[in-house]
Design a protein around this motif. Structure first.
Motif, PDB file in Angstrom:
ATOM      1  N   ARG A   1       5.642   2.739  -9.935  1.00 16.41           N
ATOM      2  CA  ARG A   1       4.287   2.219 -10.164  1.00 16.41           C
ATOM      3  C   ARG A   1       3.385   2.477  -8.959  1.00 16.41           C
ATOM      4  O   ARG A   1       2.235   2.894  -9.101  1.00 16.41           O
ATOM      5  CB  ARG A   1       4.342   0.724 -10.482  1.00 16.41           C
ATOM      6  CG  ARG A   1       4.921   0.448 -11.863  1.00 16.41           C
ATOM      7  CD  ARG A   1       5.033  -1.031 -12.245  1.00 16.41           C
ATOM      8  NE  ARG A   1       4.208  -1.956 -11.512  1.00 16.41           N
ATOM      9  CZ  ARG A   1       4.680  -2.989 -10.788  1.00 16.41           C
ATOM     10  NH1 ARG A   1       5.974  -3.222 -10.718  1.00 16.41           N
ATOM     11  NH2 ARG A   1       3.865  -3.804 -10.163  1.00 16.41           N
ATOM     12  N   LEU A   2       3.912   2.210  -7.754  1.00 16.17           N
ATOM     13  CA  LEU A   2       3.147   2.404  -6.532  1.00 16.17           C
ATOM     14  C   LEU A   2       2.663   3.847  -6.411  1.00 16.17           C
ATOM     15  O   LEU A   2       1.469   4.108  -6.239  1.00 16.17           O
ATOM     16  CB  LEU A   2       4.013   2.051  -5.308  1.00 16.17           C
ATOM     17  CG  LEU A   2       3.409   2.381  -3.945  1.00 16.17           C
ATOM     18  CD1 LEU A   2       2.268   1.438  -3.619  1.00 16.17           C
ATOM     19  CD2 LEU A   2       4.492   2.324  -2.870  1.00 16.17           C
TER      20      LEU A   2
ATOM     21  N   MET B   1      -3.791   4.137  -1.315  1.00 18.58           N
ATOM     22  CA  MET B   1      -2.516   3.435  -1.206  1.00 18.58           C
ATOM     23  C   MET B   1      -2.741   1.928  -1.224  1.00 18.58           C
ATOM     24  O   MET B   1      -1.966   1.184  -1.822  1.00 18.58           O
ATOM     25  CB  MET B   1      -1.780   3.876   0.061  1.00 18.58           C
ATOM     26  CG  MET B   1      -0.340   3.451   0.087  1.00 18.58           C
ATOM     27  SD  MET B   1       0.672   3.989  -1.348  1.00 18.58           S
ATOM     28  CE  MET B   1       1.131   5.644  -0.842  1.00 18.58           C
ATOM     29  N   ARG B   2      -3.833   1.459  -0.615  1.00 17.29           N
ATOM     30  CA  ARG B   2      -4.138   0.024  -0.636  1.00 17.29           C
ATOM     31  C   ARG B   2      -4.333  -0.453  -2.076  1.00 17.29           C
ATOM     32  O   ARG B   2      -3.821  -1.508  -2.468  1.00 17.29           O
ATOM     33  CB  ARG B   2      -5.397  -0.254   0.203  1.00 17.29           C
ATOM     34  CG  ARG B   2      -5.805  -1.711   0.281  1.00 17.29           C
ATOM     35  CD  ARG B   2      -4.894  -2.473   1.217  1.00 17.29           C
ATOM     36  NE  ARG B   2      -4.021  -3.341   0.446  1.00 17.29           N
ATOM     37  CZ  ARG B   2      -3.064  -4.100   0.965  1.00 17.29           C
ATOM     38  NH1 ARG B   2      -2.847  -4.108   2.260  1.00 17.29           N
ATOM     39  NH2 ARG B   2      -2.302  -4.862   0.207  1.00 17.29           N
ATOM     40  N   ASP B   3      -5.081   0.323  -2.865  1.00 12.02           N
ATOM     41  CA  ASP B   3      -5.270  -0.021  -4.273  1.00 12.02           C
ATOM     42  C   ASP B   3      -3.930  -0.118  -4.990  1.00 12.02           C
ATOM     43  O   ASP B   3      -3.697  -1.035  -5.783  1.00 12.02           O
ATOM     44  CB  ASP B   3      -6.150   1.010  -4.980  1.00 12.02           C
ATOM     45  CG  ASP B   3      -7.598   0.971  -4.514  1.00 12.02           C
ATOM     46  OD1 ASP B   3      -8.018  -0.036  -3.908  1.00 12.02           O
ATOM     47  OD2 ASP B   3      -8.305   1.976  -4.764  1.00 12.02           O
TER      48      ASP B   3
ATOM     49  N   LEU C   1       0.813  -4.108  -7.076  1.00 10.13           N
ATOM     50  CA  LEU C   1       2.243  -4.414  -7.195  1.00 10.13           C
ATOM     51  C   LEU C   1       2.528  -5.901  -7.262  1.00 10.13           C
ATOM     52  O   LEU C   1       3.561  -6.310  -7.789  1.00 10.13           O
ATOM     53  CB  LEU C   1       3.016  -3.809  -6.021  1.00 10.13           C
ATOM     54  CG  LEU C   1       3.064  -2.301  -5.947  1.00 10.13           C
ATOM     55  CD1 LEU C   1       3.806  -1.866  -4.691  1.00 10.13           C
ATOM     56  CD2 LEU C   1       3.693  -1.707  -7.199  1.00 10.13           C
ATOM     57  N   ASP C   2       1.655  -6.722  -6.686  1.00  9.04           N
ATOM     58  CA  ASP C   2       1.855  -8.168  -6.659  1.00  9.04           C
ATOM     59  C   ASP C   2       3.190  -8.532  -5.994  1.00  9.04           C
ATOM     60  O   ASP C   2       3.966  -9.320  -6.527  1.00  9.04           O
ATOM     61  CB  ASP C   2       1.764  -8.746  -8.077  1.00  9.04           C
ATOM     62  CG  ASP C   2       1.549 -10.249  -8.066  1.00  9.04           C
ATOM     63  OD1 ASP C   2       0.921 -10.753  -7.113  1.00  9.04           O
ATOM     64  OD2 ASP C   2       2.038 -10.925  -8.992  1.00  9.04           O
ATOM     65  N   LEU C   3       3.432  -7.934  -4.837  1.00  2.18           N
ATOM     66  CA  LEU C   3       4.646  -8.233  -4.078  1.00  2.18           C
ATOM     67  C   LEU C   3       4.515  -9.582  -3.375  1.00  2.18           C
ATOM     68  O   LEU C   3       3.411 -10.064  -3.129  1.00  2.18           O
ATOM     69  CB  LEU C   3       4.878  -7.163  -3.015  1.00  2.18           C
ATOM     70  CG  LEU C   3       5.226  -5.765  -3.487  1.00  2.18           C
ATOM     71  CD1 LEU C   3       5.233  -4.804  -2.297  1.00  2.18           C
ATOM     72  CD2 LEU C   3       6.570  -5.750  -4.197  1.00  2.18           C
TER      73      LEU C   3
ATOM     74  N   LEU D   1       5.517  -3.437   3.832  1.00  5.57           N
ATOM     75  CA  LEU D   1       5.200  -2.156   3.200  1.00  5.57           C
ATOM     76  C   LEU D   1       3.889  -1.609   3.749  1.00  5.57           C
ATOM     77  O   LEU D   1       3.810  -0.445   4.154  1.00  5.57           O
ATOM     78  CB  LEU D   1       5.118  -2.324   1.677  1.00  5.57           C
ATOM     79  CG  LEU D   1       4.710  -1.098   0.873  1.00  5.57           C
ATOM     80  CD1 LEU D   1       5.678   0.059   1.079  1.00  5.57           C
ATOM     81  CD2 LEU D   1       4.595  -1.459  -0.613  1.00  5.57           C
ATOM     82  N   TRP D   2       2.870  -2.444   3.786  1.00  2.48           N
ATOM     83  CA  TRP D   2       1.560  -1.990   4.245  1.00  2.48           C
ATOM     84  C   TRP D   2       1.595  -1.567   5.711  1.00  2.48           C
ATOM     85  O   TRP D   2       1.025  -0.547   6.088  1.00  2.48           O
ATOM     86  CB  TRP D   2       0.494  -3.049   3.998  1.00  2.48           C
ATOM     87  CG  TRP D   2      -0.860  -2.540   4.368  1.00  2.48           C
ATOM     88  CD1 TRP D   2      -1.665  -2.990   5.375  1.00  2.48           C
ATOM     89  CD2 TRP D   2      -1.563  -1.451   3.754  1.00  2.48           C
ATOM     90  NE1 TRP D   2      -2.825  -2.246   5.415  1.00  2.48           N
ATOM     91  CE2 TRP D   2      -2.775  -1.294   4.434  1.00  2.48           C
ATOM     92  CE3 TRP D   2      -1.255  -0.592   2.693  1.00  2.48           C
ATOM     93  CZ2 TRP D   2      -3.704  -0.322   4.100  1.00  2.48           C
ATOM     94  CZ3 TRP D   2      -2.182   0.387   2.350  1.00  2.48           C
ATOM     95  CH2 TRP D   2      -3.390   0.513   3.049  1.00  2.48           C
ATOM     96  N   ASP D   3       2.266  -2.343   6.548  1.00  2.00           N
ATOM     97  CA  ASP D   3       2.371  -1.981   7.963  1.00  2.00           C
ATOM     98  C   ASP D   3       2.999  -0.596   8.117  1.00  2.00           C
ATOM     99  O   ASP D   3       2.529   0.218   8.913  1.00  2.00           O
ATOM    100  CB  ASP D   3       3.187  -3.009   8.744  1.00  2.00           C
ATOM    101  CG  ASP D   3       2.444  -4.311   8.992  1.00  2.00           C
ATOM    102  OD1 ASP D   3       1.228  -4.388   8.707  1.00  2.00           O
ATOM    103  OD2 ASP D   3       3.102  -5.264   9.461  1.00  2.00           O
ATOM    104  N   TYR D   4       4.054  -0.339   7.362  1.00  2.00           N
ATOM    105  CA  TYR D   4       4.691   0.976   7.435  1.00  2.00           C
ATOM    106  C   TYR D   4       3.728   2.076   6.979  1.00  2.00           C
ATOM    107  O   TYR D   4       3.605   3.117   7.633  1.00  2.00           O
ATOM    108  CB  TYR D   4       5.966   1.036   6.586  1.00  2.00           C
ATOM    109  CG  TYR D   4       6.416   2.462   6.435  1.00  2.00           C
ATOM    110  CD1 TYR D   4       7.035   3.116   7.495  1.00  2.00           C
ATOM    111  CD2 TYR D   4       6.138   3.175   5.284  1.00  2.00           C
ATOM    112  CE1 TYR D   4       7.379   4.455   7.392  1.00  2.00           C
ATOM    113  CE2 TYR D   4       6.476   4.511   5.174  1.00  2.00           C
ATOM    114  CZ  TYR D   4       7.100   5.139   6.230  1.00  2.00           C
ATOM    115  OH  TYR D   4       7.427   6.467   6.128  1.00  2.00           O
ATOM    116  N   LEU D   5       3.049   1.860   5.867  1.00  2.00           N
ATOM    117  CA  LEU D   5       2.152   2.882   5.330  1.00  2.00           C
ATOM    118  C   LEU D   5       1.017   3.199   6.301  1.00  2.00           C
ATOM    119  O   LEU D   5       0.643   4.362   6.476  1.00  2.00           O
ATOM    120  CB  LEU D   5       1.605   2.442   3.966  1.00  2.00           C
ATOM    121  CG  LEU D   5       2.650   2.356   2.855  1.00  2.00           C
ATOM    122  CD1 LEU D   5       2.078   1.625   1.643  1.00  2.00           C
ATOM    123  CD2 LEU D   5       3.174   3.731   2.487  1.00  2.00           C
TER     124      LEU D   5
END
Length: 131
Positions: free
Chosen positions: A16-17, A91-93, A98-100, A108-112
């Motif tokens: 999905r991501l 990627m933010r969108d 995902l509603d993690l 996840l965001w920090d890595y991206l």
């Protein structure tokens, strides 16, 4: 104890991501030209496999493609700060949809963000080679 891959929802989450991310990229006139126009599905599969492996899922990426070598694989392309910001926007969108759990989303965001900054290889867009 579950891996981060499993905690995030496994294959379905990464599918999905990456699919949502590429929907944005394909429609982005400034970013889409950096991608293989005749192989969107392949690009999507490669990113999904890489992210799955990174987060503790199947090692299919390395089995098929060898060591990731992200910087080397991106060197033929002019990855500018503008391209990075466009990439992160899409990627933010995708991450938002995902509603993690908050802690998983943060990881996840920090890595991206770190990965996107590491891929910049053309700091000055005026020096970007024509593709």
């Amino acid at each position: 104890m579950a891996s981060l891959y499993e905690s995030m929802g496994g294959h379905d989450t990464f599918t999905r991501l990456v699919h949502r991310f590429y929907q944005g990229v394909r429609a982005d006139a400034g970013l889409a030209p950096l991608y293989p126009q005749d192989d969107w599905e392949g690009a999507e599969e490669r990113l999904r496999m890489f992210l799955e492996q990174y987060w503790g899922g199947p090692t299919t990426y390395s089995e098929r493609r060898g060591h990731p070598m992200l910087r080397r694989r991106h060197m033929p392309f002019a990855v500018t700060p503008d391209a990075r910001e466009r990439w992160l926007s899409h990627m933010r969108d995708a991450v938002d949809e995902l509603d993690l759990a908050p802690e998983l989303e943060r990881q996840l965001w920090d890595y991206l963000v770190r990965a996107a900054h590491a891929m910049v290889n053309t700091p000055d867009a005026s020096r970007a080679p024509l593709i």
